[in-house]
Enzyme design. Structure first.
Site, mmCIF file in Angstrom:
data_model
loop_
_atom_site.group_PDB
_atom_site.id
_atom_site.type_symbol
_atom_site.label_atom_id
_atom_site.label_comp_id
_atom_site.label_asym_id
_atom_site.label_seq_id
_atom_site.Cartn_x
_atom_site.Cartn_y
_atom_site.Cartn_z
ATOM 1 N N ARG A 44 0.707 -1.326 -0.049
ATOM 2 C CA ARG A 44 0.006 0.051 -0.079
ATOM 3 C C ARG A 44 0.879 1.284 -0.074
ATOM 4 N NH1 ARG A 44 -0.869 3.800 3.863
ATOM 5 N NH2 ARG A 44 -1.271 2.178 5.548
ATOM 6 N N TYR A 97 -12.019 13.441 -22.937
ATOM 7 C CA TYR A 97 -12.646 12.012 -22.455
ATOM 8 C C TYR A 97 -13.788 11.959 -21.509
ATOM 9 C CZ TYR A 97 -12.562 7.319 -20.014
ATOM 10 O OH TYR A 97 -12.907 6.301 -19.401
ATOM 11 N N ASP A 166 -2.951 13.986 -20.717
ATOM 12 C CA ASP A 166 -3.110 12.769 -20.888
ATOM 13 C C ASP A 166 -2.540 12.028 -22.067
ATOM 14 O OD1 ASP A 166 -4.467 9.998 -21.570
ATOM 15 O OD2 ASP A 166 -6.074 10.628 -20.360
ATOM 16 N N LYS A 191 -4.235 0.508 -21.795
ATOM 17 C CA LYS A 191 -4.429 0.599 -23.341
ATOM 18 C C LYS A 191 -3.005 0.411 -23.967
ATOM 19 C CE LYS A 191 -8.246 2.761 -22.293
ATOM 20 N NZ LYS A 191 -9.233 2.202 -21.442
HETATM 21 N N1 PLP Z 1 -7.905 8.452 -20.397
HETATM 22 C C1 PLP Z 1 -8.240 7.888 -21.599
HETATM 23 C C2 PLP Z 1 -7.790 9.009 -22.658
HETATM 24 C C3 PLP Z 1 -9.148 6.828 -21.864
HETATM 25 O O1 PLP Z 1 -9.648 6.508 -23.116
HETATM 26 C C4 PLP Z 1 -9.293 6.093 -20.741
HETATM 27 C C5 PLP Z 1 -10.060 5.030 -20.687
HETATM 28 O O2 PLP Z 1 -10.844 4.620 -21.719
HETATM 29 C C6 PLP Z 1 -8.914 6.527 -19.417
HETATM 30 C C7 PLP Z 1 -8.104 7.973 -19.183
HETATM 31 C C8 PLP Z 1 -9.062 5.848 -18.337
HETATM 32 O O3 PLP Z 1 -8.418 4.643 -17.966
HETATM 33 P P1 PLP Z 1 -8.899 3.364 -17.317
HETATM 34 O O4 PLP Z 1 -10.054 2.732 -17.881
HETATM 35 O O5 PLP Z 1 -7.338 2.560 -17.218
HETATM 36 O O6 PLP Z 1 -9.251 3.766 -15.820
#
Ligand code: PLP
Length: 374
Positions: A44, A97, A166, A191
């Site tokens: 943790r 997103y 991001d 991803k």
């Molecule tokens: N950022 C983007 C651009 C995403 O497409 C996603 C998920 O689809 C996330 C963050 C969130 O990621 P996670 O599904 O690993 O929580």
């Protein structure tokens, strides 16, 4: 060292001569004589060997330090909780997103900070009053647009804002945010970084000082990844450049096919979209990424095309070995009220394609036949 070499070798302990770094499942470690709190090792506390190994690899790839978290969503939340000053304003894109939009709106409703939604393409509209951070996506999901990222970095530096990006869709193969001038980069490592659609993870990259701040907060609130996931993620990262380069070539070919197809209404891809996005892609990135968003012609056509596809499954993720398709209104932007979705410009007939590593000809043939059903 090049990216592919770093992806393979960084963070590998080679302990006992092992070529594949072992998984350390132990949740706790003999205390010994700890000099600081950081010397107490416990899962943790985000400091046990499997996590350290993958973070060393990711830090080397990002050009800074890294913190691995249990999901991309956790990475976004930890970044907001750490770097947005309580009671201040965060600038964030209108087109973002859906999951991020929900976190921003939720944290605003809980009075943690205020969100000022901005047009990423129009720096003259940005207002830094009472702001402490600027958040964006290097390539927006699912619009696949590129904002004025150079201006955003400049603006953030001029106004003392923490710039956070991001970089999930582009990956370090195409864009290195810390070298570009961003303060913090984050990914859904579920991803491309992992790339095998078999785990959920997130990562933050920044200077050692900034990552330490985030780690303290994650430790305090019990946000920590599992060692098994850290091992799998490190394994996945080893082939990141190989996979992404192959997927990028196929995505480019698919975007070309779609943009020339008579049954296609619109195509979004960093090299086939709006002129500003095309110019910024050429200026900022080493490539356009692995995604294509398109709309077939006619009402209800998206569903018909998806049903006719033989290779890609309709599933809500991206960046894996297998091609996947989704309709953003039912996945990345499901749960966003229809009126807001409309305002954000998420279209009913959009299909977002995450192009996999299947043979390119097979992917193209499949989309061409499916479009006959549009
Ligand atoms: N950022 C983007 C651009 C995403 O497409 C996603 C998920 O689809 C996330 C963050 C969130 O990621 P996670 O599904 O690993 O929580």
């Amino acid at each position: 060292m090049g990216l592919q070499t770093t992806a393979i070798h960084a963070g590998e302990s080679k302990e006992g001569g092992a070529i594949a770094t072992p998984i350390h499942r132990s949740s706790t470690y003999e205390l010994g004589e700890p000099e600081t709190f950081d010397d107490i090792r416990y899962i943790r506390l985000n400091n046990t060997p499997s996590q350290r190994a993958v973070e060393e690899k990711l830090g080397a790839i990002e050009g800074g330090s890294a913190l691995v978290l249990p999901s991309g969503t956790a990475a976004i939340w930890v970044a907001f909780a750490t770097y947005i000053r309580p009671g201040s304003v965060v600038l964030a894109p209108k087109r973002v997103y859906g999951g991020t939009r929900k976190i921003l709106d939720d944290m605003q409703a809980r009075h943690q900070f205020e969100v000022r939604y901005v047009d990423l393409a129009d720096p003259t509209s940005w207002d830094a009053t009472n702001a402490s951070a600027f958040y964006c996506e290097s390539l927006s999901n699912p619009w696949l647009e590129v904002g004025a990222l150079d201006k955003l970095v400049e603006f953030s530096k001029a106004h003392g804002l923490v710039s956070i990006v991001d970089n999930t869709l582009l990956t370090p193969v195409h864009f290195r945010p810390l070298a570009f001038g961003f303060d913090v980069v984050l990914h859904s490592a579920s991803k491309h970084l992992n790339g095998h659609s078999d785990l959920v993870a997130g990562v933050l990259g920044a200077t050692a000082t900034k990552i330490r701040e985030a780690r303290i907060l994650a430790n305090r609130y019990g946000v920590c990844p599992d060692p098994q996931m850290c091992f799998l993620l490190a394994r996945g990262i080893k082939t990141l450049p190989l996979r992404v380069r192959a997927q990028t070539e196929s995505a480019r070919a698919l975007a070309k096919l779609l943009s020339e197809h008579p049954r296609v209404e619109s195509v979004s891809h960093p090299e086939f979209g709006a002129p500003t996005t095309r110019a910024r892609t050429a200026d900022f990135f080493d490539g356009p990424g692995t995604m294509v968003t398109f709309a077939p012609k006619g009402e209800g056509s998206a569903k018909r095309v998806i049903a006719a596809l033989k290779l890609p499954v309709e599933a809500p993720s991206l960046g894996g070995l297998e091609s996947l398709v989704t309709r953003p209104i039912t996945t990345s932007h499901a749960g966003i009220p229809a009126a807001l979705r409309e305002e954000m410009g998420v279209r009913e007939e959009w299909i977002r394609v995450s192009v996999g590593v299947e043979d390119c000809e097979d992917i193209l043939t499949d989309f061409a036949q499916a479009l006959e059903h549009a």
